[in-house]
Design a protein around this motif. Sequence first.
Motif, PDB file in Angstrom:
ATOM      1  N   MET A 195     -53.359  -4.149  16.590  1.00 50.04           N
ATOM      2  CA  MET A 195     -52.228  -3.568  15.895  1.00 50.04           C
ATOM      3  C   MET A 195     -52.743  -2.434  15.010  1.00 50.04           C
ATOM      4  N   ASN A 196     -52.109  -1.293  15.143  1.00 44.19           N
ATOM      5  CA  ASN A 196     -52.420  -0.156  14.287  1.00 44.19           C
ATOM      6  C   ASN A 196     -51.501  -0.212  13.076  1.00 44.19           C
ATOM      7  N   LEU A 197     -52.068  -0.097  11.891  1.00 44.67           N
ATOM      8  CA  LEU A 197     -51.290  -0.156  10.655  1.00 44.67           C
ATOM      9  C   LEU A 197     -51.502   1.128   9.876  1.00 44.67           C
ATOM     10  N   THR A 198     -50.388   1.790   9.539  1.00 42.09           N
ATOM     11  CA  THR A 198     -50.426   2.999   8.737  1.00 42.09           C
ATOM     12  C   THR A 198     -49.542   2.773   7.518  1.00 42.09           C
ATOM     13  N   ILE A 199     -50.107   2.955   6.324  1.00 41.74           N
ATOM     14  CA  ILE A 199     -49.351   2.815   5.081  1.00 41.74           C
ATOM     15  C   ILE A 199     -49.402   4.157   4.381  1.00 41.74           C
ATOM     16  N   SER A 200     -48.236   4.722   4.101  1.00 39.58           N
ATOM     17  CA  SER A 200     -48.190   6.005   3.426  1.00 39.58           C
ATOM     18  C   SER A 200     -47.228   5.929   2.252  1.00 39.58           C
ATOM     19  N   GLY A 201     -47.435   6.802   1.275  1.00 35.75           N
ATOM     20  CA  GLY A 201     -46.608   6.806   0.085  1.00 35.75           C
ATOM     21  C   GLY A 201     -46.062   8.192  -0.204  1.00 35.75           C
ATOM     22  N   HIS A 202     -44.880   8.236  -0.743  1.00 37.21           N
ATOM     23  CA  HIS A 202     -44.242   9.490  -1.136  1.00 37.21           C
ATOM     24  C   HIS A 202     -43.955   9.409  -2.630  1.00 37.21           C
ATOM     25  N   HIS A 203     -44.535  10.312  -3.412  1.00 30.51           N
ATOM     26  CA  HIS A 203     -44.481  10.272  -4.877  1.00 30.51           C
ATOM     27  C   HIS A 203     -45.102   8.980  -5.400  1.00 30.51           C
ATOM     28  N   LEU A 204     -46.091   8.498  -4.673  1.00 33.95           N
ATOM     29  CA  LEU A 204     -46.693   7.216  -4.991  1.00 33.95           C
ATOM     30  C   LEU A 204     -48.095   7.181  -4.399  1.00 33.95           C
ATOM     31  N   GLU A 205     -49.049   6.727  -5.182  1.00 32.90           N
ATOM     32  CA  GLU A 205     -50.395   6.534  -4.669  1.00 32.90           C
ATOM     33  C   GLU A 205     -50.505   5.113  -4.138  1.00 32.90           C
ATOM     34  N   VAL A 206     -50.925   4.985  -2.899  1.00 38.99           N
ATOM     35  CA  VAL A 206     -51.078   3.667  -2.285  1.00 38.99           C
ATOM     36  C   VAL A 206     -52.421   3.102  -2.735  1.00 38.99           C
ATOM     37  N   THR A 207     -52.366   2.172  -3.667  1.00 40.40           N
ATOM     38  CA  THR A 207     -53.581   1.578  -4.214  1.00 40.40           C
ATOM     39  C   THR A 207     -54.091   0.482  -3.282  1.00 40.40           C
ATOM     40  N   PRO A 208     -55.329   0.085  -3.421  1.00 40.23           N
ATOM     41  CA  PRO A 208     -55.833  -1.030  -2.601  1.00 40.23           C
ATOM     42  C   PRO A 208     -55.047  -2.327  -2.804  1.00 40.23           C
ATOM     43  N   ALA A 209     -54.521  -2.542  -4.014  1.00 40.94           N
ATOM     44  CA  ALA A 209     -53.726  -3.756  -4.265  1.00 40.94           C
ATOM     45  C   ALA A 209     -52.434  -3.735  -3.459  1.00 40.94           C
ATOM     46  N   ILE A 210     -51.780  -2.587  -3.409  1.00 41.07           N
ATOM     47  CA  ILE A 210     -50.539  -2.476  -2.624  1.00 41.07           C
ATOM     48  C   ILE A 210     -50.853  -2.614  -1.145  1.00 41.07           C
ATOM     49  N   ARG A 211     -51.929  -1.989  -0.699  1.00 43.43           N
ATOM     50  CA  ARG A 211     -52.314  -2.075   0.716  1.00 43.43           C
ATOM     51  C   ARG A 211     -52.597  -3.524   1.113  1.00 43.43           C
ATOM     52  N   GLU A 212     -53.321  -4.249   0.270  1.00 45.33           N
ATOM     53  CA  GLU A 212     -53.635  -5.654   0.558  1.00 45.33           C
ATOM     54  C   GLU A 212     -52.372  -6.517   0.548  1.00 45.33           C
ATOM     55  N   TYR A 213     -51.448  -6.228  -0.385  1.00 48.22           N
ATOM     56  CA  TYR A 213     -50.193  -6.980  -0.467  1.00 48.22           C
ATOM     57  C   TYR A 213     -49.372  -6.800   0.809  1.00 48.22           C
ATOM     58  N   VAL A 214     -49.292  -5.572   1.307  1.00 52.31           N
ATOM     59  CA  VAL A 214     -48.547  -5.306   2.543  1.00 52.31           C
ATOM     60  C   VAL A 214     -49.224  -6.002   3.724  1.00 52.31           C
ATOM     61  N   ARG A 240     -47.850 -13.799  12.793  1.00 46.33           N
ATOM     62  CA  ARG A 240     -47.867 -15.222  13.132  1.00 46.33           C
ATOM     63  C   ARG A 240     -46.664 -15.584  14.008  1.00 46.33           C
ATOM     64  N   HIS A 241     -45.506 -14.960  13.755  1.00 49.87           N
ATOM     65  CA  HIS A 241     -44.308 -15.253  14.545  1.00 49.87           C
ATOM     66  C   HIS A 241     -44.298 -14.508  15.873  1.00 49.87           C
ATOM     67  N   PHE A 242     -44.849 -13.293  15.895  1.00 52.38           N
ATOM     68  CA  PHE A 242     -44.789 -12.462  17.103  1.00 52.38           C
ATOM     69  C   PHE A 242     -46.046 -11.609  17.141  1.00 52.38           C
ATOM     70  N   ASP A 243     -46.971 -11.945  18.029  1.00 48.68           N
ATOM     71  CA  ASP A 243     -48.275 -11.280  18.021  1.00 48.68           C
ATOM     72  C   ASP A 243     -48.365 -10.074  18.958  1.00 48.68           C
ATOM     73  N   GLN A 244     -47.249  -9.642  19.535  1.00 50.02           N
ATOM     74  CA  GLN A 244     -47.267  -8.518  20.470  1.00 50.02           C
ATOM     75  C   GLN A 244     -46.856  -7.209  19.796  1.00 50.02           C
ATOM     76  N   VAL A 245     -47.253  -7.031  18.540  1.00 47.88           N
ATOM     77  CA  VAL A 245     -46.950  -5.818  17.798  1.00 47.88           C
ATOM     78  C   VAL A 245     -47.987  -4.760  18.167  1.00 47.88           C
ATOM     79  N   ILE A 246     -47.520  -3.579  18.543  1.00 51.24           N
ATOM     80  CA  ILE A 246     -48.409  -2.511  18.976  1.00 51.24           C
ATOM     81  C   ILE A 246     -48.793  -1.615  17.805  1.00 51.24           C
ATOM     82  N   ASP A 247     -47.792  -1.142  17.077  1.00 48.06           N
ATOM     83  CA  ASP A 247     -48.026  -0.140  16.043  1.00 48.06           C
ATOM     84  C   ASP A 247     -47.088  -0.398  14.876  1.00 48.06           C
TER      85      ASP A 247
END
Length: 118
Positions: free
Chosen positions: A1-20, A29-36
């Motif tokens: 799974m490719n994960l991209t986290i971006s912010g607008h008028h917001l700095e994406v901190t490591p804490a926010i990234r880990e929370y997401v 866990r419910h559906f493991d066929q997520v591509i992107d």
Amino acid sequence: MNLTISGHHLEVTPAIREYVQNKLERIIRHFDQVIDTHVFLAVDNLTEKEKRQKAEINVQVSGKTLHVASVAQDLYAAIDMLMDKLDRQILKHKQMLKDHNRTAIKRLDVDEADVAAA
């Protein structure tokens, strides 16, 4: 799974990234066929202060792209609502895939149709 986290008028901190990432584990866990997955976090300058933090997500699964958005006063609350909505959509999508391959009643024999109708 490719994960991209971006912010607008917001700095994406490591804490926010880990929370997401921790919240996305429930989805995987419910559906493991997520591509992107693309997560978009923003702080809007709205007059309504209780709806300033916005979180959106686009999840690409095989054959479909799911889009969910939520707004709240707190960014973590917006992420929580976002993941709850996404979880419901993922479960609905999974159920559709599961039920999709059933044989239609009009294709069954007469004896089998009586059993299926009962």
